[in-house]
Scaffold this motif. Sequence first.
Motif, PDB file in Angstrom:
ATOM      1  N   ASP A   1      -1.447 -12.801   8.630  1.00  0.00           N
ATOM      2  CA  ASP A   1      -1.478 -12.255   7.266  1.00  0.00           C
ATOM      3  C   ASP A   1      -0.182 -12.587   6.545  1.00  0.00           C
ATOM      4  O   ASP A   1      -0.176 -12.958   5.363  1.00  0.00           O
ATOM      5  N   ARG A   2       0.935 -12.441   7.251  1.00  0.00           N
ATOM      6  CA  ARG A   2       2.232 -12.727   6.647  1.00  0.00           C
ATOM      7  C   ARG A   2       2.367 -14.214   6.329  1.00  0.00           C
ATOM      8  O   ARG A   2       2.926 -14.598   5.299  1.00  0.00           O
ATOM      9  N   VAL A   3       1.851 -15.055   7.223  1.00  0.00           N
ATOM     10  CA  VAL A   3       1.932 -16.508   7.001  1.00  0.00           C
ATOM     11  C   VAL A   3       1.139 -16.912   5.767  1.00  0.00           C
ATOM     12  O   VAL A   3       1.612 -17.698   4.925  1.00  0.00           O
TER      13      VAL A   3
ATOM     14  N   PHE B   1       0.848  -1.191   0.000  1.00  0.00           N
ATOM     15  CA  PHE B   1       0.000   0.000   0.000  1.00  0.00           C
ATOM     16  C   PHE B   1       0.884   1.242   0.000  1.00  0.00           C
ATOM     17  O   PHE B   1       1.896   1.292   0.694  1.00  0.00           O
ATOM     18  N   CYS B   2       0.489   2.240  -0.793  1.00  0.00           N
ATOM     19  CA  CYS B   2       1.223   3.504  -0.791  1.00  0.00           C
ATOM     20  C   CYS B   2       1.176   4.097   0.613  1.00  0.00           C
ATOM     21  O   CYS B   2       0.112   4.160   1.236  1.00  0.00           O
ATOM     22  N   THR B   3       2.314   4.556   1.099  1.00  0.00           N
ATOM     23  CA  THR B   3       2.357   5.121   2.446  1.00  0.00           C
ATOM     24  C   THR B   3       1.762   6.523   2.511  1.00  0.00           C
ATOM     25  O   THR B   3       1.578   7.068   3.594  1.00  0.00           O
TER      26      THR B   3
ATOM     27  N   PHE C   1      -0.257  -2.521  14.009  1.00  0.00           N
ATOM     28  CA  PHE C   1       0.099  -1.142  14.330  1.00  0.00           C
ATOM     29  C   PHE C   1       1.560  -0.829  14.000  1.00  0.00           C
ATOM     30  O   PHE C   1       1.976   0.323  14.054  1.00  0.00           O
ATOM     31  N   PHE C   2       2.324  -1.860  13.657  1.00  0.00           N
ATOM     32  CA  PHE C   2       3.737  -1.668  13.351  1.00  0.00           C
ATOM     33  C   PHE C   2       4.078  -2.054  11.908  1.00  0.00           C
ATOM     34  O   PHE C   2       5.160  -1.741  11.434  1.00  0.00           O
ATOM     35  N   SER C   3       3.174  -2.740  11.240  1.00  0.00           N
ATOM     36  CA  SER C   3       3.409  -3.146   9.863  1.00  0.00           C
ATOM     37  C   SER C   3       2.995  -2.031   8.913  1.00  0.00           C
ATOM     38  O   SER C   3       1.893  -1.489   9.027  1.00  0.00           O
TER      39      SER C   3
END
Length: 215
Positions: free
Chosen positions: A192-194, A35-37, A182-184
């Motif tokens: 989600d990563r898995v 996603f665009c920051t 909150f940190f990704s």
Amino acid sequence: MGRFEPLEESAPPPRGLFGATCAACGKNTNLGVKFCTSCQVLRSDAEHGHSPRYAATRMSRFMGALADGLIPSVIGLIISLASVGGLLSLELWLGSVIWLIWFAAVAKRGQTPGKQLVSTQVVRTDGAPASRMLMWAREVGYRIAVNVPMLLISSLYPDSAIASIVVVLIAMVVVADGVAIFFSPDRQTLHDRVFGTLVISIRPVKQTSAELRAL
């Protein structure tokens, strides 16, 4: 023979301060993020000229997860018209079964009951829709992997110090899984990563002229 002028080399793609430029808003964004920051558009949509989709907010992700956790209990309370007696009460099991039936109806759309309530949807990291099989693995498989060991250990060794430690460790993993959003930069949980997934918002978004140029 005539003299041929060398072909001019094409200019490299624009690179912003952080390594890339968003095709939708034209602002700087980080390399490697989905996603665009700046504008939160799903970059693969903007880069391929598709209708842009946007990241679900962290609050909507939290509320969706909270809803999925509370729905079985709330349904159980409605069924029993009283407080849920315990973790393995009949009412809670009935509430879980109703949640599962509800989930089976909306899984094909990449949703859970909680995500349907907050208008969010699961997609793969490449922007493709999440399949029904992926949704079952992501949602039900994850819950089984977390809850079944906790319930078994609590039931078989209710007074064991080791059982208490294991339960606390599993609970810490669950909390860490949720806090990860909150940190990704892409607001992903650990699972989600898995499973290689993202969560997008499906609420109508007013698009700017810069974003419309990406269509």
